[in-house]
Design an enzyme around this catalytic site. Structure first.
Site, PDB file in Angstrom:
ATOM      1  N   ASN A 104       0.796  -1.231   0.000  1.00 15.44           N
ATOM      2  CA  ASN A 104       0.000   0.000   0.000  1.00 15.44           C
ATOM      3  C   ASN A 104       0.826   1.276   0.000  1.00 15.44           C
ATOM      4  O   ASN A 104       0.304   2.359   0.278  1.00 15.44           O
ATOM      5  CB  ASN A 104      -0.958  -0.001   1.195  1.00 15.44           C
ATOM      6  CG  ASN A 104      -1.811  -1.247   1.227  1.00 15.44           C
ATOM      7  OD1 ASN A 104      -1.712  -2.046   2.151  1.00 15.44           O
ATOM      8  ND2 ASN A 104      -2.622  -1.462   0.193  1.00 15.44           N
ATOM      9  N   ILE A 111       1.074   6.865   0.174  1.00 15.01           N
ATOM     10  CA  ILE A 111       0.372   5.833   0.934  1.00 15.01           C
ATOM     11  C   ILE A 111      -1.073   5.724   0.486  1.00 15.01           C
ATOM     12  O   ILE A 111      -1.762   6.734   0.317  1.00 15.01           O
ATOM     13  CB  ILE A 111       0.401   6.189   2.442  1.00 15.01           C
ATOM     14  CG1 ILE A 111       1.839   6.392   2.911  1.00 15.01           C
ATOM     15  CG2 ILE A 111      -0.321   5.127   3.258  1.00 15.01           C
ATOM     16  CD1 ILE A 111       1.951   7.167   4.213  1.00 15.01           C
ATOM     17  N   CYS A 112      -1.542   4.494   0.319  1.00 10.86           N
ATOM     18  CA  CYS A 112      -2.953   4.232   0.049  1.00 10.86           C
ATOM     19  C   CYS A 112      -3.575   3.741   1.354  1.00 10.86           C
ATOM     20  O   CYS A 112      -3.413   2.579   1.729  1.00 10.86           O
ATOM     21  CB  CYS A 112      -3.106   3.184  -1.051  1.00 10.86           C
ATOM     22  SG  CYS A 112      -4.825   2.836  -1.450  1.00 10.86           S
ATOM     23  N   LEU A 113      -4.213   4.656   2.055  1.00 10.96           N
ATOM     24  CA  LEU A 113      -4.867   4.344   3.324  1.00 10.96           C
ATOM     25  C   LEU A 113      -6.124   5.197   3.413  1.00 10.96           C
ATOM     26  O   LEU A 113      -6.047   6.430   3.322  1.00 10.96           O
ATOM     27  CB  LEU A 113      -3.930   4.626   4.502  1.00 10.96           C
ATOM     28  CG  LEU A 113      -4.452   4.317   5.894  1.00 10.96           C
ATOM     29  CD1 LEU A 113      -4.724   2.822   6.063  1.00 10.96           C
ATOM     30  CD2 LEU A 113      -3.476   4.789   6.959  1.00 10.96           C
ATOM     31  N   SER A 144      -6.295  -3.288  -2.478  1.00 14.71           N
ATOM     32  CA  SER A 144      -6.093  -1.955  -3.032  1.00 14.71           C
ATOM     33  C   SER A 144      -4.593  -1.624  -3.041  1.00 14.71           C
ATOM     34  O   SER A 144      -4.161  -0.694  -2.371  1.00 14.71           O
ATOM     35  CB  SER A 144      -6.875  -0.935  -2.194  1.00 14.71           C
ATOM     36  OG  SER A 144      -6.694   0.353  -2.704  1.00 14.71           O
TER      37      SER A 144
END
Length: 183
Positions: A104, A111-113, A144
């Site tokens: 992620n 960052i993918c959060l 994701s």
């Protein structure tokens, strides 16, 4: 005489009310960040820390330690926080400065959060973001991914995953190459 004294008052009040609103917004952000910093200092959480960069309260450097029993155990990561003028109503921009291999997190440190995007809420703070990121290290969202290779290896080849984690990680304190002598 009363009319002469009263006429300028509304004009003055109108002129000062506009700057007071923007000043109030900046004051609120500053107060919120000062409170968060004080909470981090007075009640530190093991494995995380964050401090403003010099005198710039809107830009912080943070660290998180990799959680035990994960490929990141024993590693420390530096992150950059940039707070918008609308904070805490708008999420801070957070990026990893330490190179990291993770499903992620891309190679630029983005960052993918969800809590840093569409699920952001003003109830979150620096501490909760850091704890969420620390948790993400051990529990990635492979549905994701920003790094497809990392997502695939996480499930299929833990040994290769760990090898790539260690190969990608660089302690930013080793910038002078002192830690690389034995390699």
């Amino acid at each position: 005489m009363n009319m002469a004294n009263q006429a300028p008052a509304p004009a003055t009040a109108t002129k000062t009310s506009v700057p007071a609103q923007s000043s109030s917004s900046n004051t609120n952000v500053t107060k919120r960040l000062q409170t968060e910093l004080m909470n981090l200092m007075m009640s530190p959480t093991p494995g995380i820390s964050a401090f403003p960069n010099d005198a710039d309260l809107l830009n912080w450097t943070a660290t998180i330690e990799g959680p035990t029993e994960t490929p990141y155990a024993g590693l420390t990561f530096k992150l950059a926080f940039s707070f918008p003028a609308e904070y805490p109503l708008t999420a801070p921009q957070v990026t990893f400065k330490t190179p990291i291999f993770h499903p992620n997190i891309d190679f630029s440190g983005r960052i993918c959060l969800d809590i840093l995007k569409e699920k952001w809420s003003a109830i979150y703070n620096v501490q909760s973001v850091l704890l969420s990121l620390q948790s993400l290290l051990g529990e990635p969202n492979n549905a994701s991914p920003l790094n497809g290779q990392a997502a695939e290896l996480w499930d299929k080849d833990p040994a290769e995953y760990k090898r790539l984690v260690l190969a990608r990680h660089r302690d930013l304190a080793e910038e002078d190459g002192a830690g690389m002598d034995g390699m």
